[in-house]
Design a protein around this motif. Structure first.
Motif, PDB file in Angstrom:
ATOM      1  N   VAL A   5       0.849  -1.195   0.000  1.00  0.00           N
ATOM      2  CA  VAL A   5       0.000   0.000   0.000  1.00  0.00           C
ATOM      3  C   VAL A   5       0.884   1.244   0.000  1.00  0.00           C
ATOM      4  CG1 VAL A   5      -1.740   1.298   1.299  1.00  0.00           C
ATOM      5  CG2 VAL A   5      -1.740  -1.209   1.404  1.00  0.00           C
ATOM      6  N   VAL A   6       0.541   2.209  -0.846  1.00  0.00           N
ATOM      7  CA  VAL A   6       1.158   3.534  -0.754  1.00  0.00           C
ATOM      8  C   VAL A   6       0.027   4.518  -0.494  1.00  0.00           C
ATOM      9  CG1 VAL A   6       2.517   5.312  -1.905  1.00  0.00           C
ATOM     10  CG2 VAL A   6       2.985   2.900  -2.352  1.00  0.00           C
ATOM     11  N   ALA A   7       0.049   5.131   0.675  1.00  0.00           N
ATOM     12  CA  ALA A   7      -1.026   6.045   1.059  1.00  0.00           C
ATOM     13  C   ALA A   7      -0.440   7.428   1.325  1.00  0.00           C
ATOM     14  CB  ALA A   7      -1.736   5.522   2.311  1.00  0.00           C
ATOM     15  N   GLY A   8      -1.016   8.427   0.669  1.00  0.00           N
ATOM     16  CA  GLY A   8      -0.557   9.803   0.870  1.00  0.00           C
ATOM     17  C   GLY A   8      -1.470  10.531   1.842  1.00  0.00           C
ATOM     18  N   ASN A   9      -0.901  11.007   2.926  1.00  0.00           N
ATOM     19  CA  ASN A   9      -1.658  11.803   3.903  1.00  0.00           C
ATOM     20  C   ASN A   9      -1.335  13.270   3.650  1.00  0.00           C
ATOM     21  OD1 ASN A   9      -2.853  13.011   6.086  1.00  0.00           O
ATOM     22  ND2 ASN A   9      -1.303  12.320   7.560  1.00  0.00           N
ATOM     23  N   TRP A  10      -2.291  13.964   3.078  1.00  0.00           N
ATOM     24  CA  TRP A  10      -2.030  15.360   2.695  1.00  0.00           C
ATOM     25  C   TRP A  10      -2.200  16.342   3.840  1.00  0.00           C
ATOM     26  CZ3 TRP A  10      -4.783  15.682  -2.763  1.00  0.00           C
ATOM     27  CH2 TRP A  10      -3.974  15.017  -3.694  1.00  0.00           C
ATOM     28  N   LYS A  11      -2.668  15.875   4.974  1.00  0.00           N
ATOM     29  CA  LYS A  11      -2.882  16.774   6.126  1.00  0.00           C
ATOM     30  C   LYS A  11      -3.699  17.986   5.674  1.00  0.00           C
ATOM     31  CE  LYS A  11       1.538  15.084   7.665  1.00  0.00           C
ATOM     32  NZ  LYS A  11       2.467  15.043   8.751  1.00  0.00           N
ATOM     33  N   MET A  12      -3.370  19.208   6.164  1.00  0.00           N
ATOM     34  CA  MET A  12      -4.186  20.368   5.789  1.00  0.00           C
ATOM     35  C   MET A  12      -3.543  21.084   4.593  1.00  0.00           C
ATOM     36  SD  MET A  12      -5.920  23.181   8.331  1.00  0.00           S
ATOM     37  CE  MET A  12      -4.528  24.286   8.460  1.00  0.00           C
ATOM     38  N   ASN A  13      -3.438  20.348   3.484  1.00  0.00           N
ATOM     39  CA  ASN A  13      -2.827  20.883   2.268  1.00  0.00           C
ATOM     40  C   ASN A  13      -3.716  20.569   1.067  1.00  0.00           C
ATOM     41  OD1 ASN A  13      -0.073  21.845   3.176  1.00  0.00           O
ATOM     42  ND2 ASN A  13      -0.056  19.735   3.937  1.00  0.00           N
ATOM     43  N   LYS A  14      -3.670  21.415   0.087  1.00  0.00           N
ATOM     44  CA  LYS A  14      -4.343  21.306  -1.214  1.00  0.00           C
ATOM     45  C   LYS A  14      -5.853  21.608  -1.133  1.00  0.00           C
ATOM     46  CE  LYS A  14      -1.190  17.993  -3.394  1.00  0.00           C
ATOM     47  NZ  LYS A  14      -0.322  18.939  -4.123  1.00  0.00           N
ATOM     48  N   THR A  15      -6.253  22.530  -1.993  1.00  0.00           N
ATOM     49  CA  THR A  15      -7.673  22.817  -2.184  1.00  0.00           C
ATOM     50  C   THR A  15      -8.282  21.701  -3.028  1.00  0.00           C
ATOM     51  OG1 THR A  15      -7.268  23.952  -4.260  1.00  0.00           O
ATOM     52  CG2 THR A  15      -7.146  25.302  -2.247  1.00  0.00           C
ATOM     53  N   ALA A  16      -9.597  21.754  -3.195  1.00  0.00           N
ATOM     54  CA  ALA A  16     -10.269  20.757  -4.036  1.00  0.00           C
ATOM     55  C   ALA A  16      -9.720  20.805  -5.460  1.00  0.00           C
ATOM     56  CB  ALA A  16     -11.776  21.005  -4.026  1.00  0.00           C
ATOM     57  N   ALA A  17      -9.540  22.008  -5.997  1.00  0.00           N
ATOM     58  CA  ALA A  17      -9.036  22.134  -7.371  1.00  0.00           C
ATOM     59  C   ALA A  17      -7.604  21.592  -7.465  1.00  0.00           C
ATOM     60  CB  ALA A  17      -9.072  23.597  -7.804  1.00  0.00           C
ATOM     61  N   GLU A  18      -6.795  21.881  -6.472  1.00  0.00           N
ATOM     62  CA  GLU A  18      -5.405  21.374  -6.482  1.00  0.00           C
ATOM     63  C   GLU A  18      -5.373  19.853  -6.358  1.00  0.00           C
ATOM     64  OE1 GLU A  18      -3.374  25.360  -4.445  1.00  0.00           O
ATOM     65  OE2 GLU A  18      -3.926  23.655  -3.187  1.00  0.00           O
ATOM     66  N   ALA A  19      -6.294  19.320  -5.572  1.00  0.00           N
ATOM     67  CA  ALA A  19      -6.345  17.862  -5.401  1.00  0.00           C
ATOM     68  C   ALA A  19      -6.711  17.184  -6.718  1.00  0.00           C
ATOM     69  CB  ALA A  19      -7.353  17.509  -4.318  1.00  0.00           C
ATOM     70  N   ALA A  20      -7.708  17.728  -7.397  1.00  0.00           N
ATOM     71  CA  ALA A  20      -8.129  17.139  -8.681  1.00  0.00           C
ATOM     72  C   ALA A  20      -6.999  17.249  -9.706  1.00  0.00           C
ATOM     73  CB  ALA A  20      -9.382  17.844  -9.179  1.00  0.00           C
ATOM     74  N   ALA A  21      -6.301  18.369  -9.721  1.00  0.00           N
ATOM     75  CA  ALA A  21      -5.187  18.547 -10.663  1.00  0.00           C
ATOM     76  C   ALA A  21      -4.069  17.544 -10.362  1.00  0.00           C
ATOM     77  CB  ALA A  21      -4.657  19.981 -10.576  1.00  0.00           C
ATOM     78  N   PHE A  22      -3.832  17.294  -9.095  1.00  0.00           N
ATOM     79  CA  PHE A  22      -2.820  16.307  -8.687  1.00  0.00           C
ATOM     80  C   PHE A  22      -3.174  14.928  -9.250  1.00  0.00           C
ATOM     81  CE2 PHE A  22      -1.322  12.902  -6.047  1.00  0.00           C
ATOM     82  CZ  PHE A  22      -0.056  13.269  -5.615  1.00  0.00           C
ATOM     83  N   VAL A  23      -4.437  14.545  -9.083  1.00  0.00           N
ATOM     84  CA  VAL A  23      -4.859  13.210  -9.548  1.00  0.00           C
ATOM     85  C   VAL A  23      -4.714  13.121 -11.062  1.00  0.00           C
ATOM     86  CG1 VAL A  23      -6.808  11.612  -9.730  1.00  0.00           C
ATOM     87  CG2 VAL A  23      -6.367  12.805  -7.582  1.00  0.00           C
ATOM     88  N   ASP A  24      -5.102  14.192 -11.757  1.00  0.00           N
ATOM     89  CA  ASP A  24      -4.972  14.196 -13.223  1.00  0.00           C
ATOM     90  C   ASP A  24      -3.515  14.029 -13.634  1.00  0.00           C
ATOM     91  OD1 ASP A  24      -7.650  14.521 -13.470  1.00  0.00           O
ATOM     92  OD2 ASP A  24      -7.585  16.689 -13.852  1.00  0.00           O
ATOM     93  N   GLU A  25      -2.625  14.644 -12.877  1.00  0.00           N
ATOM     94  CA  GLU A  25      -1.203  14.564 -13.237  1.00  0.00           C
ATOM     95  C   GLU A  25      -0.589  13.215 -12.858  1.00  0.00           C
ATOM     96  OE1 GLU A  25       1.056  18.025 -12.028  1.00  0.00           O
ATOM     97  OE2 GLU A  25       2.963  17.035 -12.513  1.00  0.00           O
ATOM     98  N   VAL A  26      -0.987  12.690 -11.723  1.00  0.00           N
ATOM     99  CA  VAL A  26      -0.332  11.464 -11.239  1.00  0.00           C
ATOM    100  C   VAL A  26      -0.870  10.206 -11.934  1.00  0.00           C
ATOM    101  CG1 VAL A  26      -1.521  10.427  -9.233  1.00  0.00           C
ATOM    102  CG2 VAL A  26       0.860  11.058  -9.046  1.00  0.00           C
ATOM    103  N   SER A  27      -2.147  10.217 -12.312  1.00  0.00           N
ATOM    104  CA  SER A  27      -2.758   8.985 -12.861  1.00  0.00           C
ATOM    105  C   SER A  27      -1.952   8.391 -14.015  1.00  0.00           C
ATOM    106  CB  SER A  27      -4.197   9.240 -13.291  1.00  0.00           C
ATOM    107  OG  SER A  27      -4.950   9.586 -12.180  1.00  0.00           O
ATOM    108  N   PRO A  28      -1.598   9.185 -15.050  1.00  0.00           N
ATOM    109  CA  PRO A  28      -0.830   8.572 -16.144  1.00  0.00           C
ATOM    110  C   PRO A  28       0.559   8.093 -15.723  1.00  0.00           C
ATOM    111  CG  PRO A  28      -1.218  10.935 -16.553  1.00  0.00           C
ATOM    112  CD  PRO A  28      -1.943  10.591 -15.303  1.00  0.00           C
ATOM    113  N   LEU A  29       1.088   8.665 -14.660  1.00  0.00           N
ATOM    114  CA  LEU A  29       2.441   8.279 -14.221  1.00  0.00           C
ATOM    115  C   LEU A  29       2.467   6.917 -13.536  1.00  0.00           C
ATOM    116  CD1 LEU A  29       3.612  11.701 -12.637  1.00  0.00           C
ATOM    117  CD2 LEU A  29       4.072  10.843 -14.943  1.00  0.00           C
ATOM    118  N   ILE A  30       1.289   6.461 -13.080  1.00  0.00           N
ATOM    119  CA  ILE A  30       1.276   5.199 -12.325  1.00  0.00           C
ATOM    120  C   ILE A  30       0.432   4.135 -13.025  1.00  0.00           C
ATOM    121  CG2 ILE A  30       1.701   6.323 -10.110  1.00  0.00           C
ATOM    122  CD1 ILE A  30      -1.275   5.985  -9.460  1.00  0.00           C
ATOM    123  N   VAL A  31       0.140   4.392 -14.305  1.00  0.00           N
ATOM    124  CA  VAL A  31      -0.764   3.503 -15.029  1.00  0.00           C
ATOM    125  C   VAL A  31      -0.326   2.036 -14.968  1.00  0.00           C
ATOM    126  CG1 VAL A  31      -1.289   2.843 -17.426  1.00  0.00           C
ATOM    127  CG2 VAL A  31      -2.033   5.026 -16.560  1.00  0.00           C
ATOM    128  N   GLY A  32       0.922   1.738 -15.178  1.00  0.00           N
ATOM    129  CA  GLY A  32       1.340   0.332 -15.230  1.00  0.00           C
ATOM    130  C   GLY A  32       1.619  -0.282 -13.869  1.00  0.00           C
TER     131      GLY A  32
END
Ligand code: PEP
Length: 249
Positions: A5-32
């Protein structure tokens, strides 16, 4: 075989928009990257946007806290059912920052763990000693107390559903990671506690994550230890490249 398991605890960081942008950026990087569970824990207001952005990926979304009651006069709190409704699958319970700043203790950890399990959320239950406790030679006693009072009284089938995280308080956000030897000794101890309460098979199946200044550069060494099943990562989970490197480790 325990799925890492790799779990990221963001604590009190990132707005909703920043969180969604993070997921959009990271998803293709971990596809395989199959054969591991990937979890992100944003703030409450960013959960729904993160769930929406993560749809279709293998990223699961965790809350960082919950209340044990289903509803009621608990200003500022959020229940397990509310988290499930918006698509959360996991919840972090008993993080040392919650224990230190918000009065969380082994009793509330127990109640929250039960509430999460009842609602179908996977609890990620944190234990770990302070520097003072380690230097006083009390690490084992602290882990025993936190484990026993927090999760030791669960039914074996309930315990089988959760994830544990060993997070030495002195290593969280300090840049001072536990060496693989120190971390492995604590993980071995926690697994032995699990075996005492729930039997060897259940203990052998539970995932125990290490948390405390994990970075891509030290993660592989930690993952090489037989009782370390992944990481609960704060700072290094905030950057997409570094989080992706942890997932690929
Ligand atoms: C954490 O917050 O759970 C944590 C381990 O933080 P960091 O990785 O920044 O030490």
């Amino acid at each position: 075989m325990r799925t890492p398991v790799v779990a990221g605890n963001w604590k009190m960081n990132k707005t909703a928009a920043e969180a969604a942008a993070f997921v959009d950026e990271v998803s293709p990087l971990i596809v395989g990257s199959s054969g591991r569970e990937v979890i992100i824990a944003p703030t409450f207001p960013a959960l729904a946007a993160t769930v929406a952005a993560a749809r279709g990926s293998n990223i699961r979304v965790s809350a960082q806290n919950l209340h044990w009651e289903a509803s009621g006069a608990y200003t500022g709190e959020v229940s397990a059912g509310m988290l499930v409704e918006i698509g959360c699958t996991h919840v972090i319970i008993g993080h040392s920052e919650r224990r230190q700043y918000f009065g969380e203790n082994d009793g509330t950890v127990h109640l929250k763990t039960l509430a999460a399990l009842d609602a179908g959320l996977t609890p990620i239950v944190c234990v770990g000693e302070t520097l003072e406790q380690r230097e006083a030679g009390n690490t084992e006693a602290v882990l025993t107390e936190q484990f026993t009072a927090g999760v030791g009284a669960l039914q074996p089938e309930q315990f089988a559903e959760l994830i544990l995280a060993y997070e030495p308080v002195w290593a969280i956000g300090t840049g001072r990671t536990a060496t693989p030897e120190i971390a492995e000794a604590a993980h071995r101890e926690i697994r032995a506690l699990a075996a005492e309460c729930f039997g060897e098979t259940t203990a052998g199946n539970v995932r125990i994550l290490y948390g405390g200044s994990v970075k891509p550069s030290n993660f592989t060494g930690l993952l090489g230890c037989p009782n370390i099943d992944g990481g609960l990562v704060g700072g290094a989970s905030l950057d997409p490249q570094s989080f992706a490197a942890l997932v690929r480790a």
